[in-house]
Scaffold this motif. Structure first.
Motif, mmCIF file in Angstrom:
data_model
loop_
_atom_site.group_PDB
_atom_site.id
_atom_site.type_symbol
_atom_site.label_atom_id
_atom_site.label_comp_id
_atom_site.label_asym_id
_atom_site.label_seq_id
_atom_site.Cartn_x
_atom_site.Cartn_y
_atom_site.Cartn_z
ATOM 1 N N HIS A 1 26.233 -53.699 -112.969
ATOM 2 C CA HIS A 1 26.834 -52.368 -112.980
ATOM 3 C C HIS A 1 28.346 -52.427 -113.134
ATOM 4 N N ILE A 2 28.905 -51.295 -113.558
ATOM 5 C CA ILE A 2 30.355 -51.136 -113.631
ATOM 6 C C ILE A 2 30.908 -51.074 -112.210
ATOM 7 N N VAL A 3 32.079 -51.714 -111.998
ATOM 8 C CA VAL A 3 32.712 -51.726 -110.675
ATOM 9 C C VAL A 3 34.150 -51.229 -110.799
ATOM 10 N N GLN A 4 34.769 -50.957 -109.669
ATOM 11 C CA GLN A 4 36.162 -50.564 -109.641
ATOM 12 C C GLN A 4 37.047 -51.768 -109.952
ATOM 13 N N GLU A 5 38.235 -51.496 -110.451
ATOM 14 C CA GLU A 5 39.155 -52.576 -110.833
ATOM 15 C C GLU A 5 39.436 -53.538 -109.685
ATOM 16 N N ASP A 6 39.502 -53.022 -108.460
ATOM 17 C CA ASP A 6 39.853 -53.865 -107.308
ATOM 18 C C ASP A 6 38.632 -54.354 -106.547
ATOM 19 N N SER A 7 37.462 -54.362 -107.196
ATOM 20 C CA SER A 7 36.230 -54.777 -106.527
ATOM 21 C C SER A 7 36.324 -56.229 -106.079
ATOM 22 N N LYS A 8 35.750 -56.502 -104.899
ATOM 23 C CA LYS A 8 35.726 -57.860 -104.348
ATOM 24 C C LYS A 8 34.394 -58.548 -104.622
ATOM 25 N N GLU A 9 33.523 -57.924 -105.427
ATOM 26 C CA GLU A 9 32.239 -58.529 -105.742
ATOM 27 C C GLU A 9 32.428 -59.785 -106.590
ATOM 28 N N GLU A 10 31.408 -60.648 -106.562
ATOM 29 C CA GLU A 10 31.447 -61.864 -107.362
ATOM 30 C C GLU A 10 30.974 -61.582 -108.794
ATOM 31 N N ASN A 11 31.241 -62.545 -109.683
ATOM 32 C CA ASN A 11 30.769 -62.487 -111.077
ATOM 33 C C ASN A 11 31.219 -61.216 -111.793
#
Length: 376
Positions: free
Chosen positions: A264-274
């Motif tokens: 999925h699309i995430v926010q620019e400052d996302s801390k998710e991996e990959n």
């Protein structure tokens, strides 16, 4: 007074959308989905599932819990649910509701759950195989249930310790395709979120090959490579794979890859991996002058923006729409309200296809005569 006016406006827009629903089943799904936006309790989820053909599966699962409990008393072992998707979580909730404790979950994506799932650990299959004497397994992975059962057997996991293979009815064959009479044959399909091309293959069979083009969008690099591999084996005529996400603008966004059908699309400052950068485009920009007769979208919460990027095509061609309407709270009503504003002639249907809150599809068409759908 302003907030009060907004509240009444929201209620009025909801009432107008409700009046455009074309059958009792759609109205019931609409009502319970509005409730779920405020209270996603187990009881409310069960009410939603009862409106799909999965209710028989739910009943059978609950009846089986007595046998599970008895088996565990006779020969105590740790109980593991093999599968971390919505089916696994639904079974977990049902077990806990009935007072049956279980050890945790198992799956190849275990590393994606460093903090566990539902407060339980998630283990890799290899650990399960190495300690097979200590575990019972419930296979709870829906579409891959048979495959997992075979993997367990191939790795010498005792067959008598596989308590159940819970496999809900496979509704994928007609998810998005419940109203064949509403498609204008000879026109194009936009397949938003084509994943592995399965939807496009099903579409070709569904319309008996009577279409002009298929525009298939898949932004996840891993899934796009799977599409290309599948297409090298079984080709589709006039098929165009666009390796980009759908949005309301041309550009680039950050994207969480590697989750297969949950990327999925995430926010620019996302801390998710990959996280990777992917291009996004619009349906209006991509299809040009091609007449579109069907838009299917399942793009993990980006549907509302993508529909804004299809405004020109929707107004011009008034295609049949099959849009996932559950990823974000308020999606269903917001999408319906937007579409009726674009095309006042649109009428709506809702169908639900899973044992959890996922996979509610909103259909829209200017044709009121839908015929008989696959799900009654």
């Amino acid at each position: 007074m302003e907030k009060r006016a907004e509240m009444y406006d929201y209620i009025e827009r909801g009432r107008q959308c409700y009046q455009l629903l074309q059958d009792d089943l759609s109205r019931k799904i609409f009502e319970i989905r509005l409730v779920l936006d405020y209270n996603a309790s187990r009881e409310n989820v069960k009410k939603l599932v009862a409106l799909s053909e999965q209710q028989t599966w739910m009943d059978a699962m609950e009846e089986s819990i007595f046998s599970i409990t008895r088996k565990m008393k006779e020969d105590p072992k740790k109980l593991v649910l093999y599968g971390t998707n919505v089916t696994g979580r639904t079974i977990a909730e049902c077990l806990l509701e009935k007072g049956v404790e279980f050890y945790g979950f198992c799956g190849r994506r275990a590393k994606e759950f460093p903090n566990g799932l539902m407060g339980k650990p998630v283990i890799l299959p290899e650990y399960l195989f190495q300690s097979s004497d200590a575990f019972y397994v419930i296979v709870s992975a829906c579409e891959s249930a048979d495959e997992i059962t075979n993997i367990l057997k191939e790795n010498h996991f005792p067959e008598e310790q596989i308590l159940f293979n819970f496999k809900p009815e496979n509704m994928e064959d007609y998810q998005y395709f419940d109203f064949p009479s509403l498609f204008r044959r000879g026109t194009a399909l936009v397949d938003g979120g084509c994943l592995n091309c399965r939807t496009s293959y099903l579409f070709v069979d569904w319309c008996e090959g009577e279409y002009s083009k298929i525009f298939a969008f898949e932004p996840d690099p891993i899934s796009a490579s799977i599409c290309e591999e599948n297409l090298s084996i079984k080709k589709i005529k006039n098929f165009h794979l666009i390796q980009a996400g759908l949005s309301d603008h041309e550009g680039e966004v950050m994207f969480r890859t590697g989750l297969y059908n949950c990327s999925h699309i995430v926010q620019e400052d996302s801390k998710e991996e990959n996280i990777v950068a992917i291009p996004v485009t619009t349906i209006d920009h991509t299809v040009g002058e091609e007449t579109v007769g069907f838009i299917k979208m399942d793009i993990e919460g980006a549907e509302f923006d993508a529909l804004h990027g299809a405004k020109g095509v929707i107004v011009r061609d008034k295609p049949l729409l099959a849009i996932s309407a559950y990823h974000r709270i308020g999606d269903m009503l917001a999408i319906m309200d937007y579409l009726r504003g674009l095309v006042p002639e649109y009428r709506f249907w809702l169908r639900h296809y899973s044992v959890g809150t996922a996979d509610t599809v909103l259909y829209a068409s200017i044709d009121k005569n839908s015929g008989i759908s696959c799900t009654k």
